[in-house]
Scaffold this motif. Structure first.
Motif, mmCIF file in Angstrom:
data_model
loop_
_atom_site.group_PDB
_atom_site.id
_atom_site.type_symbol
_atom_site.label_atom_id
_atom_site.label_comp_id
_atom_site.label_asym_id
_atom_site.label_seq_id
_atom_site.Cartn_x
_atom_site.Cartn_y
_atom_site.Cartn_z
ATOM 1 N N SER A 50 0.826 -1.210 0.000
ATOM 2 C CA SER A 50 0.000 0.000 0.000
ATOM 3 C C SER A 50 0.860 1.260 0.000
ATOM 4 C CB SER A 50 -0.915 0.018 1.225
ATOM 5 O OG SER A 50 -1.831 -1.030 1.159
ATOM 6 N N SER A 51 1.948 1.216 0.712
ATOM 7 C CA SER A 51 2.845 2.364 0.762
ATOM 8 C C SER A 51 3.443 2.641 -0.616
ATOM 9 C CB SER A 51 3.954 2.110 1.775
ATOM 10 O OG SER A 51 4.880 3.153 1.771
ATOM 11 N N VAL A 52 3.867 1.574 -1.297
ATOM 12 C CA VAL A 52 4.431 1.738 -2.639
ATOM 13 C C VAL A 52 3.375 2.286 -3.592
ATOM 14 C CG1 VAL A 52 5.348 0.468 -4.627
ATOM 15 C CG2 VAL A 52 6.213 -0.013 -2.335
ATOM 16 N N ARG A 53 2.181 1.718 -3.544
ATOM 17 C CA ARG A 53 1.107 2.177 -4.422
ATOM 18 C C ARG A 53 0.722 3.628 -4.103
ATOM 19 N NH1 ARG A 53 -1.444 -2.308 -7.086
ATOM 20 N NH2 ARG A 53 0.394 -3.553 -7.596
ATOM 21 N N GLN A 55 2.663 5.949 -2.969
ATOM 22 C CA GLN A 55 3.721 6.792 -3.522
ATOM 23 C C GLN A 55 3.521 6.976 -5.024
ATOM 24 O OE1 GLN A 55 6.062 8.467 -1.880
ATOM 25 N NE2 GLN A 55 6.853 9.317 -3.783
ATOM 26 N N GLN A 56 3.222 5.873 -5.720
ATOM 27 C CA GLN A 56 2.993 5.951 -7.164
ATOM 28 C C GLN A 56 1.796 6.842 -7.481
ATOM 29 O OE1 GLN A 56 2.489 1.856 -8.203
ATOM 30 N NE2 GLN A 56 4.684 1.436 -8.344
ATOM 31 N N MET A 57 0.710 6.643 -6.760
ATOM 32 C CA MET A 57 -0.495 7.434 -7.014
ATOM 33 C C MET A 57 -0.276 8.903 -6.663
ATOM 34 S SD MET A 57 -2.768 5.604 -8.404
ATOM 35 C CE MET A 57 -1.578 4.563 -9.210
ATOM 36 N N SER A 58 0.502 9.181 -5.643
ATOM 37 C CA SER A 58 0.797 10.571 -5.275
ATOM 38 C C SER A 58 1.557 11.269 -6.398
ATOM 39 C CB SER A 58 1.618 10.629 -3.991
ATOM 40 O OG SER A 58 0.872 10.174 -2.907
ATOM 41 N N GLU A 59 2.513 10.549 -6.989
ATOM 42 C CA GLU A 59 3.272 11.129 -8.102
ATOM 43 C C GLU A 59 2.364 11.388 -9.301
ATOM 44 O OE1 GLU A 59 6.451 8.373 -8.781
ATOM 45 O OE2 GLU A 59 7.429 8.833 -6.872
ATOM 46 N N ARG A 60 1.504 10.426 -9.604
ATOM 47 C CA ARG A 60 0.582 10.606 -10.721
ATOM 48 C C ARG A 60 -0.389 11.759 -10.456
ATOM 49 N NH1 ARG A 60 -1.841 4.907 -12.438
ATOM 50 N NH2 ARG A 60 -2.879 6.220 -13.977
ATOM 51 N N HIS A 63 1.363 15.000 -10.989
ATOM 52 C CA HIS A 63 1.522 15.254 -12.423
ATOM 53 C C HIS A 63 0.212 15.745 -13.037
ATOM 54 C CE1 HIS A 63 2.785 14.793 -16.560
ATOM 55 N NE2 HIS A 63 1.749 13.985 -16.776
#
Length: 99
Positions: A50-53, A55-60, A63
């Motif tokens: 969940s932490s990795v996801r 982070q990915q969603m925060s970056e997206r 953007h």
């Protein structure tokens, strides 16, 4: 030597307890401990994923937010130009804009 009251009490309590029941309780507790350890490990894996996801969603999300802000600036500029052109045309051809 006579046993003390506490020794007599402990002896009677120990006599009331069934060793098989105690062993069954200990076995049940060990099984529960194993289950809790597995559950804890699964929760840790879930939290890491969940932490990795996240982070990915925060970056997206960041953007996409930047893209939307840029689009709003572009649209504001376009509408400003349209208003300016409309004003110039209204001055040049007032009869067309009166209707």
């Amino acid at each position: 030597m006579e046993p003390t009251a506490s020794q007599v009490f402990c002896g009677r309590v120990l006599g009331m307890v069934n060793a098989e029941d105690v062993n069954a309780i200990i076995l049940a507790q060990k099984n529960m401990l194993d289950r809790f350890e597995k559950t804890n490990e699964m929760l840790l894996n879930f939290n890491n994923l969940s932490s990795v996801r996240m982070q990915q969603m925060s970056e997206r999300f960041l953007h996409h937010t930047k893209t939307l802000v840029e689009m709003k600036k572009d649209l504001d500029s376009i509408f400003r130009r349209i208003r300016t052109l409309k004003g110039k045309l209204a001055k040049q051809y007032p009869e067309a804009f009166s209707s």
